[in-house]
Design a protein around this motif. Structure first.
Motif, PDB file in Angstrom:
ATOM      1  N   GLN A  91      76.284  35.108  47.656  1.00 19.91           N
ATOM      2  CA  GLN A  91      75.838  36.129  46.720  1.00 19.91           C
ATOM      3  C   GLN A  91      74.511  35.763  46.042  1.00 19.91           C
ATOM      4  O   GLN A  91      73.592  36.596  45.986  1.00 19.91           O
ATOM      5  N   PRO A  92      74.351  34.552  45.483  1.00 20.11           N
ATOM      6  CA  PRO A  92      73.081  34.202  44.843  1.00 20.11           C
ATOM      7  C   PRO A  92      71.902  34.220  45.811  1.00 20.11           C
ATOM      8  O   PRO A  92      70.780  34.556  45.419  1.00 20.11           O
ATOM      9  N   ALA A  97      70.573  37.726  46.056  1.00 21.29           N
ATOM     10  CA  ALA A  97      69.751  38.117  44.905  1.00 21.29           C
ATOM     11  C   ALA A  97      68.322  37.614  45.059  1.00 21.29           C
ATOM     12  O   ALA A  97      67.352  38.350  44.806  1.00 21.29           O
ATOM     13  N   SER A 143      70.092  29.764  41.715  1.00 20.60           N
ATOM     14  CA  SER A 143      69.508  31.100  41.859  1.00 20.60           C
ATOM     15  C   SER A 143      68.880  31.615  40.574  1.00 20.60           C
ATOM     16  O   SER A 143      67.797  32.212  40.597  1.00 20.60           O
ATOM     17  N   ASP A 144      69.541  31.406  39.447  1.00 18.51           N
ATOM     18  CA  ASP A 144      69.014  31.883  38.167  1.00 18.51           C
ATOM     19  C   ASP A 144      67.637  31.278  37.903  1.00 18.51           C
ATOM     20  O   ASP A 144      66.679  31.985  37.541  1.00 18.51           O
ATOM     21  N   THR A 171      72.523  36.461  32.044  1.00 19.93           N
ATOM     22  CA  THR A 171      72.615  35.434  33.082  1.00 19.93           C
ATOM     23  C   THR A 171      73.417  34.225  32.615  1.00 19.93           C
ATOM     24  O   THR A 171      74.092  33.576  33.420  1.00 19.93           O
ATOM     25  N   HIS A 174      76.974  35.471  32.953  1.00 17.81           N
ATOM     26  CA  HIS A 174      77.283  35.733  34.363  1.00 17.81           C
ATOM     27  C   HIS A 174      78.021  34.569  35.027  1.00 17.81           C
ATOM     28  O   HIS A 174      78.976  34.774  35.773  1.00 17.81           O
ATOM     29  N   HIS A 175      77.596  33.349  34.729  1.00 18.35           N
ATOM     30  CA  HIS A 175      78.095  32.194  35.483  1.00 18.35           C
ATOM     31  C   HIS A 175      79.519  31.795  35.124  1.00 18.35           C
ATOM     32  O   HIS A 175      80.132  31.001  35.859  1.00 18.35           O
ATOM     33  N   ARG A 180      80.372  36.023  38.166  1.00 17.32           N
ATOM     34  CA  ARG A 180      80.317  35.210  39.381  1.00 17.32           C
ATOM     35  C   ARG A 180      81.670  34.627  39.776  1.00 17.32           C
ATOM     36  O   ARG A 180      82.145  34.871  40.889  1.00 17.32           O
ATOM     37  N   LEU A 212      71.700  39.636  40.241  1.00 16.00           N
ATOM     38  CA  LEU A 212      72.782  38.656  40.257  1.00 16.00           C
ATOM     39  C   LEU A 212      74.137  39.339  40.190  1.00 16.00           C
ATOM     40  O   LEU A 212      75.074  39.001  40.924  1.00 16.00           O
ATOM     41  N   CYS A 218      75.086  41.649  43.448  1.00 11.44           N
ATOM     42  CA  CYS A 218      75.407  40.857  44.638  1.00 11.44           C
ATOM     43  C   CYS A 218      76.798  40.245  44.536  1.00 11.44           C
ATOM     44  O   CYS A 218      77.520  40.150  45.536  1.00 11.44           O
ATOM     45  N   GLU A 219      77.198  39.830  43.342  1.00 17.55           N
ATOM     46  CA  GLU A 219      78.562  39.325  43.164  1.00 17.55           C
ATOM     47  C   GLU A 219      79.598  40.421  43.372  1.00 17.55           C
ATOM     48  O   GLU A 219      80.622  40.208  44.021  1.00 17.55           O
TER      49      GLU A 219
END
Length: 228
Positions: free
Chosen positions: A16-17, A20, A71-72, A103, A106-107, A111, A173, A176-177
């Motif tokens: 996924q990452p 992005a 990715s971030d 972001t 997100h993690h 994600r 991000l 894509c997840e």
């Protein structure tokens, strides 16, 4: 950017990452070369790749000898370093902070929760040869549902994208997840029209690069449907 200079990115679009990063590079027209690292073949564990990234993970970016992982960090570096439209990672402090806010969240939310659904429904059965663990999947779907509630109530609210009126790296991000479970035939946004409209806006904003990045997910989805 100097003529003839290319950013090298090491990607597997099943990740996924990686998707992005791939979408941003395509949309922003940053000259780049993709080096495919097939995770399913263990290419991320080779001595050559481990030397590049001892964590043995993708994506990895190499820009004129500067190696960057995560990715971030890669997305924000590209937005800062190259002539990328400002909306991707705004310079205005409050608008940029909204992207950073998502972001960071997100993690530990979007994600892991979306990825766990895909793992339990697709990867774990393939690796073990056992059927889907329905109890674990049910709990994972409940966790993801809570995350989706928060995406709607906290981030989207009445705005078209997660961090305001324009698409940002945060949207890449997230989308894509949330596309990942589709590889097992599950559209986790099926019963959420607000999030469906957001996904459609993201897809329209990035154009053909969306489907190009997600071709591997669509292929998995089609194979899962063929088995039913």
């Amino acid at each position: 950017m100097a003529t003839g200079r290319f950013v090298e990115v090491y990607l597997d679009l099943l990740s996924q990452p990686c998707r992005a990063v791939h979408i941003l590079l395509a949309c922003a027209k940053v000259p780049h070369r993709v080096r495919t690292v097939a995770l399913r073949k263990g290419e991320h564990r080779t001595p050559e790749f481990t030397k590049l990234n001892p964590m043995q993970k993708v994506p990895v970016m190499v820009d004129n000898g500067f190696v960057l992982t995560e990715s971030d960090a890669i997305l924000k570096y590209l937005a800062n370093r190259y002539d990328v439209p400002e909306h991707w990672y705004p310079r205005q402090p409050e608008r940029r902070a909204r992207v950073d806010e998502y972001t960071a969240w997100h993690h530990t939310n979007t994600r892991p929760h979306a990825a766990k659904v895909f793992f339990l429904e697709v990867l774990a059965p393939r690796m073990s040869g056992s059927p889907v663990d329905e109890d674990r999947l049910s709990r994972a779907l409940s966790d993801l549902s809570t995350t989706l509630d928060l995406l709607q109530s906290m981030f989207l609210r009445r705005q078209p994208f997660l961090c305001g009126d324009d698409i940002t790296v945060a949207d890449l991000l997230a989308v894509c997840e949330l596309m990942q479970p589709l590889g097992g035939g599950r559209d986790v946004l099926r019963d959420r029209p607000q999030l469906q409209r957001w996904r459609s806006r993201v897809q329209s904003a990035v154009g053909e690069s969306f489907d190009a990045a997600h071709a591997v997910v669509y292929a998995l989805r089609d194979r899962s449907k063929a088995k039913l």
